[in-house]
Design a protein around this motif. Structure first.
Motif, PDB file in Angstrom:
ATOM      1  N   VAL A 153       0.886  -1.378  -0.156  1.00 14.66           N
ATOM      2  CA  VAL A 153      -0.037  -0.139  -0.185  1.00 14.66           C
ATOM      3  C   VAL A 153       0.895   1.346   0.025  1.00 14.66           C
ATOM      4  CG1 VAL A 153      -0.050  -0.134   2.626  1.00 14.66           C
ATOM      5  CG2 VAL A 153      -1.855   1.164   1.249  1.00 14.66           C
ATOM      6  N   ASN A 154       0.621   2.198  -0.629  1.00 16.19           N
ATOM      7  CA  ASN A 154       1.137   3.482  -0.901  1.00 16.19           C
ATOM      8  C   ASN A 154       0.769   4.357   0.465  1.00 16.19           C
ATOM      9  OD1 ASN A 154       3.028   5.249  -2.159  1.00 16.19           O
ATOM     10  ND2 ASN A 154       1.311   6.511  -2.565  1.00 16.19           N
ATOM     11  N   GLY A 155       1.854   4.462   1.410  1.00 17.79           N
ATOM     12  CA  GLY A 155       1.509   5.011   2.809  1.00 17.79           C
ATOM     13  C   GLY A 155       1.302   3.829   3.941  1.00 17.79           C
ATOM     14  N   GLY A 267       6.788   2.260   6.218  1.00 14.46           N
ATOM     15  CA  GLY A 267       8.109   3.270   6.034  1.00 14.46           C
ATOM     16  C   GLY A 267       9.011   2.720   5.165  1.00 14.46           C
ATOM     17  N   VAL A 268       8.490   1.632   4.347  1.00 10.29           N
ATOM     18  CA  VAL A 268       9.554   0.802   3.555  1.00 10.29           C
ATOM     19  C   VAL A 268       9.940   1.587   2.337  1.00 10.29           C
ATOM     20  CG1 VAL A 268      10.049  -1.389   2.357  1.00 10.29           C
ATOM     21  CG2 VAL A 268       8.421  -1.516   4.435  1.00 10.29           C
ATOM     22  N   ALA A 269      11.069   2.093   2.161  1.00  9.30           N
ATOM     23  CA  ALA A 269      11.567   2.739   1.162  1.00  9.30           C
ATOM     24  C   ALA A 269      12.319   2.180  -0.155  1.00  9.30           C
ATOM     25  CB  ALA A 269      12.257   4.155   1.608  1.00  9.30           C
ATOM     26  N   ASN A 270      12.769   2.703  -1.122  1.00  5.48           N
ATOM     27  CA  ASN A 270      13.925   2.404  -2.103  1.00  5.48           C
ATOM     28  C   ASN A 270      13.471   0.739  -2.711  1.00  5.48           C
ATOM     29  OD1 ASN A 270      15.374   4.609  -1.688  1.00  5.48           O
ATOM     30  ND2 ASN A 270      16.055   3.909   0.264  1.00  5.48           N
ATOM     31  N   LEU A 271      12.397   0.644  -2.850  1.00  3.27           N
ATOM     32  CA  LEU A 271      11.971  -0.564  -3.386  1.00  3.27           C
ATOM     33  C   LEU A 271      12.257  -0.329  -4.888  1.00  3.27           C
ATOM     34  CD1 LEU A 271       8.920  -1.807  -1.641  1.00  3.27           C
ATOM     35  CD2 LEU A 271      11.098  -2.674  -1.225  1.00  3.27           C
ATOM     36  N   GLY A 272      12.822  -1.312  -5.606  1.00  3.47           N
ATOM     37  CA  GLY A 272      12.695  -1.474  -7.106  1.00  3.47           C
ATOM     38  C   GLY A 272      13.885  -0.580  -7.587  1.00  3.47           C
TER      39      GLY A 272
END
Length: 272
Positions: A153-155, A267-272
């Protein structure tokens, strides 16, 4: 859910299921199309006319029609939009085979060259030309109704947020490995013990492809499909830059919470 695409021209009528050609009927010898002057209804689904009664109890989530034959790339654009919106895997699960390309409304590939990871493909994103605004998603293999154990989910799941940019997508798929837990996994040998990730890891790995996407997301895992997941505070989410969790380049996320049957990391970032 099943994605059905049909195309008809002067030669063939083609039916596709989830992006795969299911049947082709040659109609080139049927003569020219001549409907006549009398108006006729277009019946899709349950046709209860007095003549040619064709009942069909089918629920349609979305129906798109065109008055011209689409090109192959245009068909792929439409199918990609529908698959991302409804969590359908385009072409069905491929196991270790090559991935099937998803494209946005500009014809840009947003999921491609992901050999071995085209399984339960799902995604979130914004594409204004196709009115796509998919803030949360979960993959489904629609022909046998099996769900993937991951959702994104975004957010946050409690409050999905808007995308900051048009043509922004994040698409993920897994490597088809059984989501079993392996204790004493050697890939953790290079981690400091203080991280608490040196005991076990589920063997299924997801790969992400981001296009014009840099926002933080939340990732959820169904606890009913995980083995020995408690206590939740001991769980970690590993995000790696090359799929090798022992050579560095891995971000470790803690702070997992249990919401119903879903374990959530935010708060998971930098995917892809």
């Amino acid at each position: 859910d099943v994605l059905v695409t049909t195309t008809t021209d002067a030669t063939n009528s083609v039916v596709r299921l989830n992006g795969n050609v299911d049947a082709t009927k040659n109609i080139s010898g049927a003569g020219s199309f001549s409907p006549g002057a009398t108006p006729r209804p277009l019946a899709i689904g349950n046709n209860d006319l007095a003549t040619n009664n064709l009942p069909a109890q089918v629920d349609f989530a979305e129906l798109i029609t065109y008055n011209t034959k689409l090109s192959a790339i245009q068909i792929r654009m439409v199918e990609s939009y529908l698959c991302i919106k409804y969590g359908i895997t385009l072409g069905n699960n491929q196991g270790a085979a090559a991935s099937i390309t998803y494209t946005n409304s500009n014809g840009v590939a947003i999921w491609n060259n992901q050999t071995g990871y085209h399984n339960n493909v799902t995604g979130i994103g914004r594409d204004d030309a196709s009115s796509l605004n998919q803030r949360t998603s979960r993959g489904i293999l629609s022909l046998n109704a099996t769900l993937d154990l991951v959702s994104i989910v975004n957010g946050t799941f409690a409050a999905p947020v808007a995308f900051t940019s048009n043509l922004s997508t994040l698409v993920v798929g897994h490597n088809a490995t059984t989501p079993q837990t392996v204790w004493g996994d050697p890939s953790f040998s290079n981690y400091p013990a203080s991280l608490g990730v040196n005991a076990a890891r589920i063997q299924r790995v997801w790969k992400a492809q981001a296009t014009n996407f840099s926002q933080s997301v939340s990732v959820g895992f169904e606890s009913t499909m995980l083995i020995a997941y408690t206590p939740v505070a001991n769980l970690r989410l590993l995000v790696d830059d090359d799929g090798n969790f022992a050579n560095g380049g891995t971000t470790v996320y803690s702070g997992a919470v249990l919401s119903g049957t879903r374990i959530e990391f935010s708060g998971v970032a930098n995917l892809g």
